[in-house]
Design an enzyme around this catalytic site. Structure first.
Site, PDB file in Angstrom:
ATOM      1  N   LYS A 180      -2.143  -2.231   7.511  1.00 47.52           N
ATOM      2  CA  LYS A 180      -3.527  -1.870   7.827  1.00 47.52           C
ATOM      3  C   LYS A 180      -3.919  -2.462   9.174  1.00 47.52           C
ATOM      4  CE  LYS A 180      -7.986  -1.475   5.452  1.00 47.52           C
ATOM      5  NZ  LYS A 180      -8.718  -1.808   4.214  1.00 47.52           N
ATOM      6  N   ARG A 195       0.861  -1.181   0.000  1.00 48.41           N
ATOM      7  CA  ARG A 195       0.000   0.000   0.000  1.00 48.41           C
ATOM      8  C   ARG A 195       0.895   1.228   0.000  1.00 48.41           C
ATOM      9  NH1 ARG A 195      -2.222  -3.520   3.956  1.00 48.41           N
ATOM     10  NH2 ARG A 195      -4.306  -4.307   3.406  1.00 48.41           N
TER      11      ARG A 195
END
Length: 315
Positions: free
Chosen positions: A168, A143
């Site tokens: 995350k 990401r």
């Protein structure tokens, strides 16, 4: 600048509680700037709705996210001073629909990395940093904020393992990298520190030696895509619409799954590896790519049909 000061205080508290504010902070900065310019003394529903109407048109999901961030801020302010008004929850519905990903070809990825190297800057740091960042995301599926928060110490050159500390939901994971990727990151580190004149703790930095931020990374990516024709050119430094930096992550996942199908591997068995690598909460999030990419869905359907036919023959 009243709301700007309150914003800093609010974000500082949430950071100490461990929240990942990369997106919320960007949205909240725009709202507090609007509120201060508007001369508002207190946040209320009308102020938030006027702010939403002042922004460029966006999807329902984006509008819902903007409203959520402003409402949470209003809720915090209301707790300290009841003269602030909290808008009703659900006033701006957020029908979130996952964006259909653009799956980059190898040629497109190469063009992005090569064009990023030409981004102008005084010492050449901008092109060096952006080309390496975009290349790393393309070959690892990180990401964008996971990549931007990397430090030099997160790369173990001896073992070739990259430590992703800020995944995350705060989850950490370790990624064993190909030797060529390790060598590229090592070369980048040496050149970056040479240009900077000192060793930097952050892996990806700007010409001023600061950690590259989310806005800067996305802007440079959009600019590169405009220059190579993947996005229409824009005036006034606008990003425009088109393939996103996050689609590099999607492309990594899709190419990995396509290779499994084409080489006859057991995709169900391999999927848990990809889920872990990408930092997904469950394989269900990874299986979404089967629906998002027609070729993958066709390959999966063919595999299931062949298995069913084989089972019937055995009967």
């Amino acid at each position: 600048m009243r709301f700007l000061a309150e914003q800093h205080r609010y974000l500082s508290i949430r950071r100490r509680l461990g929240a990942d504010l990369s997106t919320d902070e960007r949205i909240l900065r725009r709202f507090t700037a609007f509120a201060d310019k508007d001369g508002a003394e207190y946040v209320d529903t009308r102020l938030i709705m006027r702010w939403l109407e002042s922004l460029p048109a966006a999807s329902a999901g984006t509008r819902g996210a903007r409203f959520r961030v402003a409402r949470q801020f209003a809720l915090w302010l209301h707790g300290m001073d009841p003269r602030h008004e909290v808008p009703p929850q659900g006033l701006v519905p957020a029908h979130v629909q996952r964006v259909h990903p653009h799956i980059y070809s190898d040629a497109e990825i190469l063009a992005i990395v090569e064009q990023a190297r030409t981004l102008p800057s005084v010492y050449g740091m901008r092109g060096l940093t952006c080309s390496t960042l975009f290349g790393l995301i393309a070959v690892t599926g990180l990401r964008i904020n996971e990549a931007l928060r990397l430090d030099q110490s997160d790369l173990d050159i001896e073992t070739g393992v990259l430590r992703v500390r800020f995944g995350k939901l705060g989850k950490e994971r370790m990624l064993p990298l190909d030797l060529t990727v390790v060598q590229q990151l090592e070369r980048y580190g040496r050149e970056r520190d040479r240009l900077l004149g000192r060793r930097s703790e952050a892996m990806f930095i700007t010409c001023r030696g600061h950690r590259l931020g989310d806005c800067g990374a996305r802007y440079n990516f959009a600019l590169v895509c405009q220059q190579i024709g993947l996005r229409p050119r824009q005036d006034y430094q606008r990003h425009g619409r088109g393939p996103r930096i996050h689609d590099l992550r999607h492309s990594f996942a899709v190419r990995t799954m396509l290779n499994w199908y084409r080489s006859g591997q057991d995709v169900g068995r391999e999927m848990i590896k990809l889920t872990t690598w990408l930092g997904h909460e469950s394989p269900a999030n990874t299986y979404w790519y089967l629906e998002a990419v027609p070729e993958l869905l066709e390959l999966a359907s063919t595999r299931i049909t062949s298995a069913a036919e084989g089972s019937n023959e055995g009967d």
